[in-house]
Design a protein around this motif. Structure first.
Motif, PDB file in Angstrom:
ATOM      1  N   PHE A  74     -44.142 -30.143 -25.251  1.00  0.00           N
ATOM      2  CA  PHE A  74     -44.142 -30.532 -26.657  1.00  0.00           C
ATOM      3  C   PHE A  74     -43.737 -29.369 -27.574  1.00  0.00           C
ATOM      4  N   GLY A  75     -42.592 -28.785 -27.278  1.00  0.00           N
ATOM      5  CA  GLY A  75     -42.017 -27.800 -28.196  1.00  0.00           C
ATOM      6  C   GLY A  75     -41.106 -28.511 -29.173  1.00  0.00           C
ATOM      7  N   ILE A  76     -41.693 -29.261 -30.072  1.00  0.00           N
ATOM      8  CA  ILE A  76     -40.945 -30.163 -30.947  1.00  0.00           C
ATOM      9  C   ILE A  76     -40.215 -29.383 -32.033  1.00  0.00           C
ATOM     10  N   ARG A  77     -38.912 -29.593 -32.112  1.00  0.00           N
ATOM     11  CA  ARG A  77     -38.112 -28.981 -33.186  1.00  0.00           C
ATOM     12  C   ARG A  77     -37.907 -30.004 -34.283  1.00  0.00           C
ATOM     13  N   GLY A  78     -37.927 -29.537 -35.535  1.00  0.00           N
ATOM     14  CA  GLY A  78     -37.846 -30.513 -36.610  1.00  0.00           C
ATOM     15  C   GLY A  78     -37.449 -29.928 -37.941  1.00  0.00           C
ATOM     16  N   ILE A  79     -38.193 -30.291 -38.967  1.00  0.00           N
ATOM     17  CA  ILE A  79     -37.809 -30.011 -40.346  1.00  0.00           C
ATOM     18  C   ILE A  79     -37.807 -28.513 -40.645  1.00  0.00           C
ATOM     19  N   GLY A  80     -38.709 -27.758 -40.012  1.00  0.00           N
ATOM     20  CA  GLY A  80     -38.704 -26.316 -40.224  1.00  0.00           C
ATOM     21  C   GLY A  80     -37.392 -25.680 -39.820  1.00  0.00           C
ATOM     22  N   SER A  81     -36.821 -26.128 -38.707  1.00  0.00           N
ATOM     23  CA  SER A  81     -35.532 -25.598 -38.261  1.00  0.00           C
ATOM     24  C   SER A  81     -34.420 -25.956 -39.240  1.00  0.00           C
ATOM     25  N   VAL A  82     -34.468 -27.160 -39.796  1.00  0.00           N
ATOM     26  CA  VAL A  82     -33.457 -27.553 -40.788  1.00  0.00           C
ATOM     27  C   VAL A  82     -33.590 -26.685 -42.036  1.00  0.00           C
TER      28      VAL A  82
END
Length: 436
Positions: A375-383
């Motif tokens: 569960f190394g979820i990538r999301g809004i922080g990366s954007v």
């Protein structure tokens, strides 16, 4: 007519989500998956109603994602009730430092030797993709302030901390690209971007969260004033801590998270560690709300719970808006060839290696380590980090190359983690008594 269509689309989406909320909890689906699918259906992959260009609209994207992340970080801080002195904090701290550094290093190596990126661009890509996400990861985070499960606590703390601890490496990447001043031999980066900004962000959030929280409680318990408008209190503390941290050159993401932690610490200290009373947890809209808000014993718990309830609602709206727009960017032409091998490398190799490096001796069980690795979820922080770099002068060709990889990673993460979160977390809860 175009505006009317959008009102209808958004209205239908929200109504469907409200009606299907309980069903989603039983299915291998997440809200992020549905928002992404709706955006894709409206974008180039579907009817073509939605056209989004992350590079051309990077300023707007930076602000939208910035707001979504700070709201989510404040909510995460309010959920984490474990004392700072508790050994449970070792797991998220090591994930947000050791694991994050390993991730940045391995992504950078892949960027330089397998993609042909410059060292600066490769480090920037690693820093953008290193943080896990506090917004899209809500399904694997702590469920409430009384949830002390090590897996959920570790993932929540990691996602909250590494949105700030990745910032120095974003600045390092920009500096190596000539877009940020690093100082001779990197002294400015070490002293300001790494040491001062992290400490100033955390310190600002802790101080302001404590001062504002104690002031509100003093007015309520002593003078029966400052009652109601807890949503304004939450928004005010978010904006105050974030803005103040930026003014002293600290990291605002860390400040907002620390402010939420400080507000929760006031409640926990006042309750001597006991869980918030049940009547407080359900009192946000009850006729007894004012009575509870001014009760000397229950006022701290009410303040924290009211602020948390409001920010969680904002968090859901922010997730819907950003992921819907993200889906509108997707097209087959947008998918980079490097993503075909890089994304499996990121999720199936780099993430597990980094997690195992960071969790040695941190007290996690083998099952918990495997789930954290997945569960190394990538999301809004990366954007946000992507558009932040664009706003700091990232050349268009490089910006679009990085955007293709980053947005593909976020979209794939939303799908594969969204499909797996319900069955895996259900199985984990059933097999682990402490997780129930």
């Amino acid at each position: 007519m175009h505006g009317a269509v959008w009102f209808v689309v958004v209205g239908l989406l929200f109504v469907v989500m409200a009606l299907a909320g309980s069903v989603l909890k039983r299915l291998p689906l997440s809200t992020s998956m549905l928002y992404l699918a709706a955006g894709a259906a409206l974008g180039p992959l579907g009817v073509g109603l939605l056209h989004v260009d992350v590079y051309e609209q990077s300023e707007i994207w930076e602000r939208v994602t910035e707001i979504a992340v700070v709201v989510s970080l404040f909510a995460a801080g309010l959920k984490l009730r474990t004392p700072f002195t508790d050994g449970g904090w070792m797991l998220p701290v090591r994930l947000a430092t050791v694991s994050m550094l390993v991730t940045i290093g391995l992504v950078s190596l892949a960027g330089v030797y397998l993609m042909g990126l410059s060292p600066g661009a490769a480090i920037l890509l690693g820093a953008i993709l290193a943080p896990t996400d506090p917004v899209l990861a809500s399904d694997v985070q702590v469920t409430d302030a009384a949830d002390s499960d090590r897996l959920r606590f570790g993932l929540t703390g990691e996602a909250s901390l590494n949105d700030g601890t990745a910032f120095p490496f974003v600045m390092l990447g920009l500096g190596l690209l000539g877009l940020h001043e690093l100082g001779e031999n990197g002294w400015r980066w070490i002293a300001i971007d790494l040491l001062w900004a992290v400490a100033a962000g955390l310190g600002t959030g802790i101080v302001l969260g404590t001062l504002v929280g104690r002031l509100v409680l003093y007015l309520r318990k002593t003078h029966r004033e400052a009652v109601g408008l807890d949503d304004f209190l939450a928004l005010g503390l978010i904006a105050l801590s974030y803005g103040a941290a930026l003014l002293v050159m600290g990291y605002g993401f860390l400040a907002v998270f620390a402010a939420g932690l400080a507000l929760r610490r006031i409640e926990r200290t006042a309750a001597a560690g006991d869980e918030p009373p049940d009547e407080v947890l359900a009192a946000a809209t009850s006729p007894d709300a004012e009575k509870l808000a001014t009760d000397p014993e229950k006022a701290p718990a009410y303040m924290a719970q009211a602020a948390l309830g409001f920010t969680e609602q904002l968090e859901r709206i922010g997730e819907a808006a950003v992921v819907l727009l993200l889906g509108g960017m997707l097209s087959w032409a947008f998918l980079p060839r490097d993503a075909i091998w890089f994304l499996p490398l990121l999720f199936l190799v780099i993430r597990p290696i980094s997690v195992y490096a960071g969790t040695v001796g941190a007290g996690a069980t083998p099952v918990q380590r495997r789930l954290i690795a997945w569960f190394g979820i990538r999301g809004i922080g990366s954007v946000y980090y992507l558009t932040y770099a664009m706003q700091h002068g990232l050349p268009e060709a490089l910006g679009r190359t990085l955007a293709a990889l980053v947005l593909a990673a976020v979209a794939v993460s939303a799908v594969v983690h969204g499909i797996s979160v319900t069955p895996l977390m259900k199985r984990y809860t059933q097999s682990s008594p402490d997780a129930a």
